[in-house]
Design a protein around this motif. Structure first.
Motif, PDB file in Angstrom:
ATOM      1  N   HIS A 147       0.204 -12.605  -6.241  1.00  0.00           N
ATOM      2  CA  HIS A 147      -0.141 -12.959  -7.621  1.00  0.00           C
ATOM      3  C   HIS A 147       1.123 -13.050  -8.479  1.00  0.00           C
ATOM      4  O   HIS A 147       1.267 -13.982  -9.283  1.00  0.00           O
ATOM      5  CB  HIS A 147      -1.097 -11.906  -8.182  1.00  0.00           C
ATOM      6  N   THR A 191      -4.780   0.136   5.578  1.00  0.00           N
ATOM      7  CA  THR A 191      -4.839  -1.318   5.687  1.00  0.00           C
ATOM      8  C   THR A 191      -5.297  -1.950   4.380  1.00  0.00           C
ATOM      9  O   THR A 191      -4.766  -2.973   3.936  1.00  0.00           O
ATOM     10  CB  THR A 191      -5.794  -1.726   6.824  1.00  0.00           C
ATOM     11  N   GLU A 192      -6.295  -1.306   3.749  1.00  0.00           N
ATOM     12  CA  GLU A 192      -6.787  -1.829   2.462  1.00  0.00           C
ATOM     13  C   GLU A 192      -5.687  -1.767   1.398  1.00  0.00           C
ATOM     14  O   GLU A 192      -5.517  -2.707   0.616  1.00  0.00           O
ATOM     15  CB  GLU A 192      -7.995  -1.016   2.018  1.00  0.00           C
ATOM     16  N   LYS A 193      -4.935  -0.658   1.382  1.00  0.00           N
ATOM     17  CA  LYS A 193      -3.843  -0.527   0.405  1.00  0.00           C
ATOM     18  C   LYS A 193      -2.769  -1.579   0.638  1.00  0.00           C
ATOM     19  O   LYS A 193      -2.264  -2.190  -0.314  1.00  0.00           O
ATOM     20  CB  LYS A 193      -3.239   0.875   0.515  1.00  0.00           C
ATOM     21  N   THR A 239      -8.095   2.782   5.257  1.00  0.00           N
ATOM     22  CA  THR A 239      -7.602   2.971   3.892  1.00  0.00           C
ATOM     23  C   THR A 239      -6.188   2.429   3.730  1.00  0.00           C
ATOM     24  O   THR A 239      -5.866   1.743   2.749  1.00  0.00           O
ATOM     25  CB  THR A 239      -7.632   4.467   3.533  1.00  0.00           C
ATOM     26  N   LEU A 285      -1.703  -8.799  -1.979  1.00  0.00           N
ATOM     27  CA  LEU A 285      -2.352  -9.663  -2.978  1.00  0.00           C
ATOM     28  C   LEU A 285      -1.638  -9.587  -4.318  1.00  0.00           C
ATOM     29  O   LEU A 285      -1.464 -10.609  -5.001  1.00  0.00           O
ATOM     30  CB  LEU A 285      -3.823  -9.248  -3.135  1.00  0.00           C
ATOM     31  N   GLU A 286      -1.216  -8.371  -4.700  1.00  0.00           N
ATOM     32  CA  GLU A 286      -0.494  -8.233  -5.961  1.00  0.00           C
ATOM     33  C   GLU A 286       0.840  -8.980  -5.908  1.00  0.00           C
ATOM     34  O   GLU A 286       1.233  -9.646  -6.878  1.00  0.00           O
ATOM     35  CB  GLU A 286      -0.266  -6.754  -6.265  1.00  0.00           C
ATOM     36  N   ASN A 287       1.549  -8.863  -4.782  1.00  0.00           N
ATOM     37  CA  ASN A 287       2.818  -9.583  -4.643  1.00  0.00           C
ATOM     38  C   ASN A 287       2.608 -11.091  -4.693  1.00  0.00           C
ATOM     39  O   ASN A 287       3.396 -11.820  -5.328  1.00  0.00           O
ATOM     40  CB  ASN A 287       3.494  -9.200  -3.326  1.00  0.00           C
ATOM     41  N   GLY A 345      -3.208  -4.466   2.036  1.00  0.00           N
ATOM     42  CA  GLY A 345      -3.775  -5.745   1.611  1.00  0.00           C
ATOM     43  C   GLY A 345      -3.715  -5.927   0.109  1.00  0.00           C
ATOM     44  O   GLY A 345      -3.391  -7.017  -0.391  1.00  0.00           O
ATOM     45  N   GLN A 346      -4.009  -4.852  -0.644  1.00  0.00           N
ATOM     46  CA  GLN A 346      -3.942  -4.933  -2.099  1.00  0.00           C
ATOM     47  C   GLN A 346      -2.513  -5.190  -2.568  1.00  0.00           C
ATOM     48  O   GLN A 346      -2.287  -5.986  -3.488  1.00  0.00           O
ATOM     49  CB  GLN A 346      -4.472  -3.638  -2.715  1.00  0.00           C
ATOM     50  N   ASP A 347      -1.542  -4.504  -1.925  1.00  0.00           N
ATOM     51  CA  ASP A 347      -0.138  -4.729  -2.293  1.00  0.00           C
ATOM     52  C   ASP A 347       0.267  -6.176  -2.026  1.00  0.00           C
ATOM     53  O   ASP A 347       0.976  -6.798  -2.833  1.00  0.00           O
ATOM     54  CB  ASP A 347       0.775  -3.779  -1.501  1.00  0.00           C
TER      55      ASP A 347
END
Length: 221
Positions: free
Chosen positions: A157, A145-147, A143, A153-155, A149-151
């Motif tokens: 973007h 690691t997934e968070k 969980t 990806l957002e950065n 990764g999402q952060d």
């Protein structure tokens, strides 16, 4: 890594050897002794299964060049384990299908056997709790690691949008510079033309003054 695998293999060999001996003894035993041997064999098979799982985990971390040979060995160990487990199950079924043996084992079911079964249940419960804790830890790590990764990806973007806007402003700036350059060039041409015209007028007036003076001098003569 090699020493650890060797230790696992040695322990596995000892366990399977003990189980093989117990299987032979189960054939000749009756009552409480038979049940005790079956319980002991089951415990040792459980330990052997755990060793197989540990060996599999260790081998998966090795390079591909070393993994193939060791995987073949673990498969042979698994085959040996499956064979012993199958033989033990057959011996247990023999007790269920043989009325005399079943009666002997039911009569031998005393307090010590209950304690033995309780101990096995506690051991299994502890193993389940340990496995559950490891699963919880793995889930939390996944969980987190997934968070992360999402952060990331957002950065990325946001950075992409920032670069896109900067690139657009740069294009607009280049366009404005092009327009300004053309305006300056046009102004310079006009300045040059105006200076040339003024120079022409001055020269023309100078010539006219000389001509007028020349004509005036000739008339006086």
């Amino acid at each position: 890594m090699d020493n650890l695998l060797f230790t696992y293999e040695k322990q596995f060999g000892q366990l399977t050897s003990d189980v093989t001996v117990k299987l032979g003894a189960i054939h000749q035993s009756h009552g409480a002794e038979r049940k005790s041997l079956i319980s002991a064999a089951e415990r040792q098979l459980d330990e052997a299964q755990e060793l197989l799982e540990q060996m599999d985990l260790e081998i998966r971390e090795l390079p591909n060049s070393e993994r193939g040979k060791l995987m073949g060995r673990t498969k042979s160990y698994q085959t040996e384990f499956n064979d012993l487990e199958s033989k033990l199950k057959k011996l247990k079924l023999t007790s269920l299908t043989n009325p005399s043996k079943l009666r002997e084992e039911l009569l031998s079911y005393d307090d010590s056997e209950c304690d033995d079964q309780r101990t096995r249940l506690l051991d299994n419960s502890e193993r389940l709790e340990n496995s559950s804790r490891r699963l919880d830890v793995g889930y939390r790590v996944a969980t987190e690691t997934e968070k992360i990764g999402q952060d990331i990806l957002e950065n990325l973007h946001r950075d992409r949008e920032t670069l896109t806007r900067a690139k657009q402003r740069l294009r607009e700036g280049n366009a404005n510079l092009g327009k300004s350059s053309r305006v300056v060039s046009s102004m310079m041409k006009r300045i040059v033309q105006n200076r040339a015209l003024m120079l022409f007028i001055i020269v023309f007036m100078f010539i006219m003054v000389i001509v007028v003076i020349y004509i005036g001098v000739n008339r006086k003569k």
